[in-house]
Design an enzyme around this catalytic site. Structure first.
Site, short mmCIF file in Angstrom:
data_model
loop_
_atom_site.label_atom_id
_atom_site.label_comp_id
_atom_site.label_asym_id
_atom_site.label_seq_id
_atom_site.Cartn_x
_atom_site.Cartn_y
_atom_site.Cartn_z
N LYS A 167 0.82 -1.20 0.00
CA LYS A 167 0.00 0.00 0.00
C LYS A 167 0.86 1.27 0.00
O LYS A 167 0.43 2.32 -0.47
CB LYS A 167 -0.93 0.02 1.22
CG LYS A 167 -1.84 -1.19 1.36
CD LYS A 167 -2.88 -1.26 0.28
CE LYS A 167 -4.04 -2.20 0.60
NZ LYS A 167 -3.68 -3.60 0.82
C1 LIG Z 1 -4.34 -4.80 0.43
C2 LIG Z 1 -3.54 -6.05 0.38
C3 LIG Z 1 -3.81 -7.07 -0.54
C4 LIG Z 1 -4.98 -7.00 -1.50
O1 LIG Z 1 -4.82 -6.00 -2.48
P1 LIG Z 1 -6.09 -5.44 -3.29
O2 LIG Z 1 -5.57 -4.31 -4.09
O3 LIG Z 1 -7.09 -5.02 -2.25
O4 LIG Z 1 -6.60 -6.57 -4.11
C5 LIG Z 1 -2.98 -8.18 -0.57
N1 LIG Z 1 -1.94 -8.28 0.29
C6 LIG Z 1 -1.66 -7.33 1.20
C7 LIG Z 1 -0.53 -7.53 2.12
C8 LIG Z 1 -2.44 -6.18 1.28
O5 LIG Z 1 -2.16 -5.23 2.18
#
Ligand SMILES: *Cc1c(COP(=O)(O)O)cnc(C)c1O
Length: 489
Positions: free
Chosen positions: A111
């Protein structure tokens, strides 16, 4: 380049800065680019660029109302000196695939790739739109977005961040990261429900015209740091190009197709990979990996999206999602029909499901159960000495099942979305240790993991248990709106 709502079609075009500032479109739809641009330089020209320069080449095509200086400056502030790896996103070969490590930023999850940049794009957007209000960023988080948003926006003038996270649905390290977050303008709140409850609560607040009016009178305006914000998605396209180039053994291989496998929750990260493909990245299949909450797998298998099921809390909590918001964007791109999308989303609201037939499928759905992802962690660590986290393990285990099922031997890039230290208890359990996940002392496992793999604890998380808990707000499952009104009005 302009943007419009998936539910309104191209009748109401807005600029990038307007779309970023709004987060969600006024009709409840999601903003999408009026067309997905093609890269305007060849892959050969892009091959040797640094992460920041490559980011510019992608972003300039989407942020056409930003100047070159604004974009380059934002990229510089977002990534330079903030990541613990000189490559920003290194690619590691192990277990017969390539892992794109997206977790070297301030919060140890992917993120950060977007949320280090979004505050700069958002404050520039506010300026461009002549906004004279404080931007209140509302975020629902399954654990990682919230921390990354608070870290990205902390003490950014003219902004505040409210984060709703599922009270019993995040890992202990994720909880500590949020509860100890510093900054005068950041507020994590434990919601007594699951992620979908938190996401629905936030979406309902956005849709509440009266509330918007009331807070506007007080000098506030809402925006979003979730992947419903197009400003989250665009920065995520960059690393698929970067990872592709790093995966090739030399420039002679440019043009070779790869598969990309993404551990998926809200469908944002894999949608960014799909945009990269449309822009000219040579991709064969996009493998959409789900955990036990395999609503997307079922959708790709049957053409029916059905949220009528219990959400299961798993060891990959950031993927414990039943309503994958960004799928709406893909369905619009594939159908070009906003009336149809409106109908589907209304069906989802009333009956909990909808049907959509995907033709010429560029996607393959796959899923991994808990034991399958735990086995994957153990296997790749014992074989290659490479440790992956529980989310990346879902992707790796899914990839193995996909390759076995289809015989597809295309080289595969796996999005590695979090550091194993963020999910130490489960990672240790997967490695065969007796690590209990519900213990309040779970942070201890961070150090156990470190000594077991003989690698130092990342500085981003080292000593987190000694930091003071600064935030203790809790709200009932349906109390998010009351909480926010109480704070702002
Ligand atoms: C948010 C997240 C995901 C999922 O990603 P999306 O974009 O919501 O599909 C997978 N792994 C981790 C560690 C995340 O923080």
């Amino acid at each position: 380049m302009n943007y419009f709502s998936t539910r309104g079609g191209d009748k109401n075009l807005v600029t990038a800065s307007k779309a970023i500032l709004s987060g969600i479109a006024p009709d409840g739809g999601l903003y999408i680019p009026s067309e997905v641009p093609k890269m305007d330089r060849s892959l050969k020209e892009l091959y040797n660029l640094s992460y920041n320069d490559l980011a510019y080449e992608v972003l300039k095509l989407y942020l056409t109302d930003f100047t070159e200086e604004e974009i380059r400056d934002s990229i510089e502030k977002a990534y330079t000196g903030k990541f613990d790896n000189a490559q920003t996103v290194p690619v590691v070969n192990a277990g017969g695939v390539s892992f794109l490590e997206l977790f070297h930023g301030p919060t140890l999850a992917f993120k950060d790739m977007a949320l280090c940049l979004l505050p700069h794009l958002l404050t520039l957007s506010a300026k461009k739109q002549g906004l004279d209000k404080e931007i209140v960023i509302l975020t629902a988080t399954s654990g990682d977005t919230g921390k990354a948003a608070m870290e990205g926006f902390r003490d950014t003038p003219g902004t505040s961040v409210y984060v709703f996270y599922p009270k019993d649905g995040v890992s202990n390290a994720q909880y500590l990261q949020m509860a100890t977050q510093e900054g005068k303008n950041v507020f994590p709140i434990a919601l007594k429900g699951n992620f979908d409850d938190a996401q629905t609560a936030v979406k309902n607040i956005f849709a509440d015209k009266e509330l918007a009016e009331n807070i506007s009178n007080k000098g506030y305006v809402f925006s979003s740091a979730n992947s419903i914000n197009i400003g989250r998605l665009v920065p995520q396209i960059v690393y698929y190009f970067y990872g592709y180039f790093k995966m090739l053994s030399s420039s002679n291989e440019i043009g070779k197709e790869i598969n990309i496998c993404v551990p998926t929750g809200n469908f944002g990260n894999i949608l960014a990979a799909w945009y990269a493909k449309q822009m000219g990245l040579p991709v064969n299949k996009l493998i959409c990996a789900s955990n036990v909450n395999k609503v997307l797998f079922d959708f790709f298998e049957t053409g029916v999206y059905d949220k009528n099921r219990d959400l299961i809390i798993s060891s990959s909590p950031s993927m414990d999602i039943i309503i994958s918001s960004n799928l709406e964007r893909l369905l619009y791109h594939l159908s070009g029909d906003s009336e149809k999308i409106k109908g589907l989303m209304s069906n989802l609201n009333t009956t909990g499901k909808y049907s959509f037939e995907i033709k010429a499928n560029e996607f393959a759905g796959e899923y991994a159960l808990e034991n399958e992802s735990f086995d994957a962690i153990k296997e790749i660590y014992e074989k290659d000495g490479y440790l992956i986290d529980t989310h990346t393990a879902v992707a790796y285990a899914s990839y193995l099942k996909y390759a076995e099922r289809t015989g597809d031997g295309t080289d595969t890039l796996i999005a590695s979305t979090a550091s194993p230290y963020k999910f130490s208890a489960d990672v240790l359990a997967a490695l065969g240790f007796d690590a209990k996940n519900d213990s309040n002392q779970e942070w201890k496992y961070i150090y156990d993991l470190s000594s077991y793999i003989k690698s130092p604890v990342p500085s981003q998380i080292n000593g987190i248990e000694k930091k003071p808990v600064l935030h203790k707000d809790v709200c009932p499952k349906d109390g998010a709106k009351t909480f926010i009104s109480g704070r702002l009005i």
